[in-house]
Design an enzyme around this catalytic site. Structure first.
Site, short mmCIF file in Angstrom:
data_model
loop_
_atom_site.label_atom_id
_atom_site.label_comp_id
_atom_site.label_asym_id
_atom_site.label_seq_id
_atom_site.Cartn_x
_atom_site.Cartn_y
_atom_site.Cartn_z
N LYS A 202 24.27 -13.48 71.65
CA LYS A 202 23.76 -14.43 72.65
C LYS A 202 23.15 -15.67 72.00
CE LYS A 202 22.83 -10.74 76.00
NZ LYS A 202 21.84 -9.75 76.43
N GLY A 308 21.33 -5.84 84.23
CA GLY A 308 21.39 -5.05 85.46
C GLY A 308 22.39 -5.65 86.45
P1 NAP Z 1 30.68 -1.02 82.65
O1 NAP Z 1 29.68 -0.61 83.66
O2 NAP Z 1 31.00 -0.12 81.53
O3 NAP Z 1 32.02 -1.40 83.43
C1 NAP Z 1 33.23 -1.69 82.80
C2 NAP Z 1 34.34 -1.75 83.85
O4 NAP Z 1 35.53 -2.20 83.23
C3 NAP Z 1 34.64 -0.43 84.51
O5 NAP Z 1 34.92 -0.64 85.86
C4 NAP Z 1 35.89 0.07 83.78
O6 NAP Z 1 36.77 0.83 84.61
C5 NAP Z 1 36.57 -1.23 83.43
N1 NAP Z 1 37.34 -1.15 82.18
C6 NAP Z 1 36.85 -1.08 80.93
N2 NAP Z 1 37.85 -1.03 80.03
C7 NAP Z 1 38.99 -1.04 80.74
C8 NAP Z 1 40.39 -1.03 80.41
N3 NAP Z 1 40.78 -0.95 79.15
N4 NAP Z 1 41.27 -1.05 81.42
C9 NAP Z 1 40.88 -1.12 82.71
N5 NAP Z 1 39.59 -1.17 83.09
C10 NAP Z 1 38.67 -1.13 82.12
O7 NAP Z 1 30.25 -2.42 81.99
P2 NAP Z 1 29.19 -3.48 82.53
O8 NAP Z 1 27.81 -3.03 82.20
O9 NAP Z 1 29.52 -3.84 83.93
O10 NAP Z 1 29.47 -4.71 81.55
C11 NAP Z 1 30.63 -5.51 81.70
C12 NAP Z 1 30.48 -6.75 80.84
O11 NAP Z 1 29.33 -7.48 81.25
C13 NAP Z 1 30.28 -6.49 79.35
O12 NAP Z 1 30.91 -7.51 78.62
C14 NAP Z 1 28.76 -6.60 79.16
O13 NAP Z 1 28.39 -6.97 77.85
C15 NAP Z 1 28.45 -7.71 80.13
N6 NAP Z 1 27.09 -7.72 80.63
C16 NAP Z 1 26.54 -6.61 81.16
C17 NAP Z 1 25.25 -6.65 81.68
C18 NAP Z 1 24.58 -5.44 82.27
O14 NAP Z 1 23.40 -5.52 82.60
N7 NAP Z 1 25.27 -4.34 82.43
C19 NAP Z 1 24.55 -7.86 81.66
C20 NAP Z 1 25.17 -9.00 81.13
C21 NAP Z 1 26.44 -8.93 80.63
P3 NAP Z 1 36.32 2.24 85.25
O15 NAP Z 1 35.27 1.91 86.27
O16 NAP Z 1 37.54 2.79 85.86
O17 NAP Z 1 35.77 3.05 84.11
N1 HSE Z 2 22.84 -4.84 77.22
C1 HSE Z 2 22.40 -6.15 77.56
C2 HSE Z 2 20.89 -6.19 77.54
C3 HSE Z 2 22.92 -6.51 78.93
O1 HSE Z 2 20.26 -5.13 77.50
O2 HSE Z 2 20.33 -7.28 77.56
C4 HSE Z 2 22.65 -7.95 79.31
O3 HSE Z 2 23.39 -8.83 78.54
#
Ligand code: NAP
Ligand code: HSE
Length: 440
Positions: A202, A308
């Site tokens: 980041k 989140g």
């Molecule tokens: P997550 O909950 O693990 O969700 C990933 C999703 O992508 C799931 O729906 C999964 O499918 C799908 N997926 C993953 N690999 C795949 C593949 N090869 N083919 C098809 N579908 C696939 O992840 P997340 O927390 O939402 O994070 C997503 C992105 O946002 C990441 O880059 C993360 O760094 C970023 N991010 C996350 C947050 C946070 O607070 N979580 C904050 C900022 C940024 P299934 O549902 O079928 O498993």
């Molecule tokens: N895993 C990351 C964090 C999600 O805890 O800040 C948001 O980018």
């Protein structure tokens, strides 16, 4: 005019994004021009927390890539591959892209930006840094007129959540990390959070924008929080500090010894003792904050939930909306609108509630006669106006008068003002010195 969105991923962030797009009322009117067309996931059998037509879901991500109806592709699946390739393919196919993927942007951002420029499309990634906090767009626009000197951030929610709980509870690292994972804050592999790699991704992105140059991701010095013990947290507090995982990007001053004005920067992530009176010291839990220092603005701090479902989705949808605004302006001449993001021309007046109907707590300081039965009489006046007291404190005597400070529970302003009138008429009350509203 309707623009079609293809979602790659329906996990934490994808679900939050779908929820906003499916419920556009009382949000920016541009959201009503957006439609979820297809959603790519890994598993078609998983129960989903959003109500999407079954035909929307597919595990054939290529089908989304090549769908000519999709205008904006949203990559929220995470990981380096196939995410990077899918983003590049979408660009090549003329689709605009929104992503939350800081791992990809910090490593392949230049390749992606060049491909986007060539294809004439936009790639936006507000959600990649700071969760729900708008930071990328302010750095590019509102703050971009300043000569930026330092960007210091608490930009990993998981580690800030862990350090905050270690500080408040003296708890152990592992179970707190498990809570952060259950709350959807942590990356699929939480090593990225705990070892500082996520914060390094980041700060590389922020530094590139703040200082206007390419950054090699591997140049970011990175140290995580694994070795920070409960004892360190304790000792730091005794000395007047809190321990925070800081990400720091700083422009070095010109070297006066060598006359070298070469524009060099520092770029580092490490646990840091932060003095308790520093603006970043009170950023707790999953919250993130970015302190930007520049000339002539001075210091600006942006603060909010750093991870989140809801907060991150807010940032994703804001990028989708920015692209939709651009697409509206590029529409055929007869439908062309002025930039809807810059227009504040509203058609209707909002109805404002009359003040007497609002509920608030009140602080009241009054001077009363210092004699028996006065408190009982005041209590009667308050009771007659449905006003219940949270606290009442006598603050001293002055000749034959006693000072009282009262804080009420929530009460309608109208009822409170009637009670004040009754107090003013009471023979027991000498004067009402002060009335203030209490927040919360
Ligand atoms: P997550 O909950 O693990 O969700 C990933 C999703 O992508 C799931 O729906 C999964 O499918 C799908 N997926 C993953 N690999 C795949 C593949 N090869 N083919 C098809 N579908 C696939 O992840 P997340 O927390 O939402 O994070 C997503 C992105 O946002 C990441 O880059 C993360 O760094 C970023 N991010 C996350 C947050 C946070 O607070 N979580 C904050 C900022 C940024 P299934 O549902 O079928 O498993
Ligand atoms: N895993 C990351 C964090 C999600 O805890 O800040 C948001 O980018």
């Amino acid at each position: 005019m309707v623009f079609k969105v293809g979602l790659l991923g329906l996990g934490t962030v994808g679900t939050g994004t779908a929820k906003i797009l499916l419920d556009a009322t009382q949000r920016h009117p541009l959201l009503q021009t957006l439609e979820i067309h297809r959603v790519g996931v890994r598993s078609l059998d998983k129960p989903r927390a959003v109500d999407l037509p079954e035909t929307c879901l597919t595990n054939d991500l290529e089908a989304i890539e090549t769908d000519p109806d999709i205008d904006i592709e949203v990559e929220v699946m995470g990981g380096l591959e196939p995410a990077r390739s899918l983003i590049l393919e979408a660009i090549e196919d003329g689709k605009h892209v929104v992503t939350a993927n800081k791992a990809v942007i910090s490593r392949y951002g230049n390749e992606i930006a060049e491909a986007a420029k060539k294809a004439g499309v936009y790639v936006l990634y507000e959600a990649a840094v700071g969760g729900g906090i708008p930071i990328i767009q302010p750095l590019q626009q509102a703050l971009g007129v300043n000569r930026l000197e330092t960007v210091t951030g608490i930009i990993n929610g998981t580690t800030n959540y862990i350090l905050t709980r270690m500080q408040s509870e003296g708890g152990d690292f592992e179970p707190i990390l498990a809570d952060a994972q259950a709350l959807g804050y942590a990356e699929a592999d939480p090593t990225a959070d705990v070892d500082g790699l996520d914060a390094a991704d980041k700060i590389a992105i922020l530094a590139s924008i703040a200082f206007g140059g390419k950054i090699r991701r591997e140049d970011v010095f990175t140290e995580g929080i694994r070795h920070v013990s409960a004892a360190d947290v304790d000792y730091a507090e005794t000395l007047g500090f809190v321990i925070k995982l800081l990400a720091i990007a700083k422009r070095n001053p010109p070297n006066s010894d060598t006359n070298d004005t070469n524009d060099t920067i520092q770029l580092r992530v490490h646990p840091t003792l932060v003095p308790l009176d520093h603006p970043l010291a009170n950023v707790n839990g999953v919250n993130n904050a970015v302190l930007v220092e520049g000339d002539p603005i001075g210091q600006v701090m942006l603060y909010g939930p750093g991870a989140g479902e809801g907060p991150t989705a807010s940032a994703i949808v804001s990028d989708i909306m920015t692209i939709a605004a651009t697409l509206h302006m590029e529409s055929p001449a007869e439908e062309k609108l002025p930039n809807p993001l810059l227009s504040n021309a509203y058609s209707d007046y909002k109805t404002i509630s009359p003040m007497e109907q609002l509920e608030s707590r009140f602080y009241l300081r009054l001077m009363v006669k210092d004699q028996p039965g006065v408190i009982g009489h005041l209590g009667e006046i308050f009771g007659n106006h449905n006003l219940s007291l949270e606290s009442i404190v006598q603050i001293g005597l002055q000749e034959n008068l006693a000072g009282l400070v009262i804080v009420t529970h929530e009460v309608k302003e109208g009822e409170f003002q009637k009670a004040i009138s009754a107090l003013k008429e009471s023979a027991d009350v000498d004067s009402i010195a002060s009335v203030l509203r209490v927040l919360g």
